[in-house]
Design a protein around this motif. Sequence first.
Motif, PDB file in Angstrom:
ATOM      1  N   THR A 105      36.046  36.778  52.266  1.00 13.62           N
ATOM      2  CA  THR A 105      34.683  37.140  52.212  1.00 13.62           C
ATOM      3  C   THR A 105      33.652  36.316  52.396  1.00 13.62           C
ATOM      4  O   THR A 105      32.740  36.576  53.056  1.00 13.62           O
ATOM      5  CB  THR A 105      34.693  38.137  51.051  1.00 13.62           C
ATOM      6  OG1 THR A 105      34.630  37.449  49.745  1.00 13.62           O
ATOM      7  CG2 THR A 105      35.483  39.211  51.020  1.00 13.62           C
ATOM      8  N   LYS A 126      39.689  38.376  48.937  1.00 18.39           N
ATOM      9  CA  LYS A 126      39.548  39.522  48.273  1.00 18.39           C
ATOM     10  C   LYS A 126      40.957  40.456  48.764  1.00 18.39           C
ATOM     11  O   LYS A 126      41.482  40.326  49.826  1.00 18.39           O
ATOM     12  CB  LYS A 126      38.084  40.513  48.862  1.00 18.39           C
ATOM     13  CG  LYS A 126      38.326  41.722  48.300  1.00 18.39           C
ATOM     14  CD  LYS A 126      36.822  42.533  48.854  1.00 18.39           C
ATOM     15  CE  LYS A 126      36.448  43.747  48.328  1.00 18.39           C
ATOM     16  NZ  LYS A 126      35.268  44.503  48.750  1.00 18.39           N
ATOM     17  N   PHE A 128      41.928  44.005  49.820  1.00 22.99           N
ATOM     18  CA  PHE A 128      41.482  45.411  50.280  1.00 22.99           C
ATOM     19  C   PHE A 128      42.506  46.146  50.199  1.00 22.99           C
ATOM     20  O   PHE A 128      42.330  47.405  50.472  1.00 22.99           O
ATOM     21  CB  PHE A 128      41.152  44.915  51.763  1.00 22.99           C
ATOM     22  CG  PHE A 128      39.991  44.262  51.836  1.00 22.99           C
ATOM     23  CD1 PHE A 128      38.742  44.784  51.748  1.00 22.99           C
ATOM     24  CD2 PHE A 128      40.172  42.924  52.325  1.00 22.99           C
ATOM     25  CE1 PHE A 128      37.543  43.933  51.897  1.00 22.99           C
ATOM     26  CE2 PHE A 128      38.842  42.118  52.546  1.00 22.99           C
ATOM     27  CZ  PHE A 128      37.579  42.757  52.354  1.00 22.99           C
ATOM     28  N   SER A 130      46.158  48.251  48.729  1.00 26.96           N
ATOM     29  CA  SER A 130      46.505  49.040  47.431  1.00 26.96           C
ATOM     30  C   SER A 130      47.453  48.317  46.337  1.00 26.96           C
ATOM     31  O   SER A 130      47.598  48.600  45.298  1.00 26.96           O
ATOM     32  CB  SER A 130      47.051  50.409  47.580  1.00 26.96           C
ATOM     33  OG  SER A 130      48.231  50.417  48.572  1.00 26.96           O
ATOM     34  N   LYS A 160      43.336  45.940  43.711  1.00 24.42           N
ATOM     35  CA  LYS A 160      42.743  46.429  44.816  1.00 24.42           C
ATOM     36  C   LYS A 160      41.022  46.276  44.710  1.00 24.42           C
ATOM     37  O   LYS A 160      40.412  46.531  43.651  1.00 24.42           O
ATOM     38  CB  LYS A 160      42.978  47.938  44.997  1.00 24.42           C
ATOM     39  CG  LYS A 160      42.171  48.484  46.270  1.00 24.42           C
ATOM     40  CD  LYS A 160      42.712  50.084  46.420  1.00 24.42           C
ATOM     41  CE  LYS A 160      41.881  50.735  47.299  1.00 24.42           C
ATOM     42  NZ  LYS A 160      41.810  50.089  48.768  1.00 24.42           N
ATOM     43  N   ASN A 161      40.348  45.835  45.829  1.00 21.09           N
ATOM     44  CA  ASN A 161      38.965  45.694  45.901  1.00 21.09           C
ATOM     45  C   ASN A 161      38.399  44.595  45.171  1.00 21.09           C
ATOM     46  O   ASN A 161      37.340  44.300  44.667  1.00 21.09           O
ATOM     47  CB  ASN A 161      38.242  46.809  45.653  1.00 21.09           C
ATOM     48  CG  ASN A 161      38.460  48.021  46.625  1.00 21.09           C
ATOM     49  OD1 ASN A 161      38.618  47.643  48.098  1.00 21.09           O
ATOM     50  ND2 ASN A 161      38.496  49.242  46.401  1.00 21.09           N
ATOM     51  N   SER A 163      37.966  40.408  43.962  1.00 22.37           N
ATOM     52  CA  SER A 163      37.805  39.215  44.590  1.00 22.37           C
ATOM     53  C   SER A 163      38.125  38.050  43.722  1.00 22.37           C
ATOM     54  O   SER A 163      38.103  38.254  42.436  1.00 22.37           O
ATOM     55  CB  SER A 163      36.282  38.708  45.257  1.00 22.37           C
ATOM     56  OG  SER A 163      35.986  39.953  45.997  1.00 22.37           O
TER      57      SER A 163
END
Length: 209
Positions: A105, A126, A128, A130, A160-161, A163
């Motif tokens: 990112t 990051k 992204f 699951s 997940k999601n 960083s």
Amino acid sequence: SYRRSGAAGENMNFQIRLYETTNVVELAYGPFTAVYTGMTYPQVGLRGMSNSDFNNRTHTSDWYNSISGVVNTANMLFSSTIGPDSGLVFRYTPPVVYTFDAGITTISSPSGINLPGILPVSVMIKNFGSSPLTTASIGWSVNGIAQTPYTYVNGSGLPKNASDGPDTVGSYNYTTQRSYTKKTWTSNPNGNTDENISNDTTTANIYIQ
């Protein structure tokens, strides 16, 4: 042929369509005749398991040009002259969920203007996907020249999601006074093919003077 209580002559036609194979939800509108002279403010959209999970629409004069609401109480203006056009459809398509999907990112350093010399290259990664991210390969290049890849390891698994970083993926000797383009990208999340390559890569420019 819905009408409000006491509003003789009203005729409102709409459908809520649920598509089981794709999980798409549609709010579809037919002909509307409203006789109530005042204004009402219905809510239009979807609500999830909690009030903080919402996808709704809002406007002050035109249903066709409505925009996404930013609060769960966002509403639409409805009156005898303002309402949904026949044929208007709001379609909600669920996002694709990838199991293995990582990306860079941000290139944290170096940035801006720097003096010549050997500078570390650091990035933010990051997850992204699951599946918790435990490993990934981070490739990088300077002015199109590929450098030695870096292996990212997270023993506890990046959720997940979430960083992580900045992680130093290597260093480069900037000797010439000029601009440099750095490019970094991920591959092989958890040893698998990345299922969404559109978010893998980030580039940044610095200047050596």
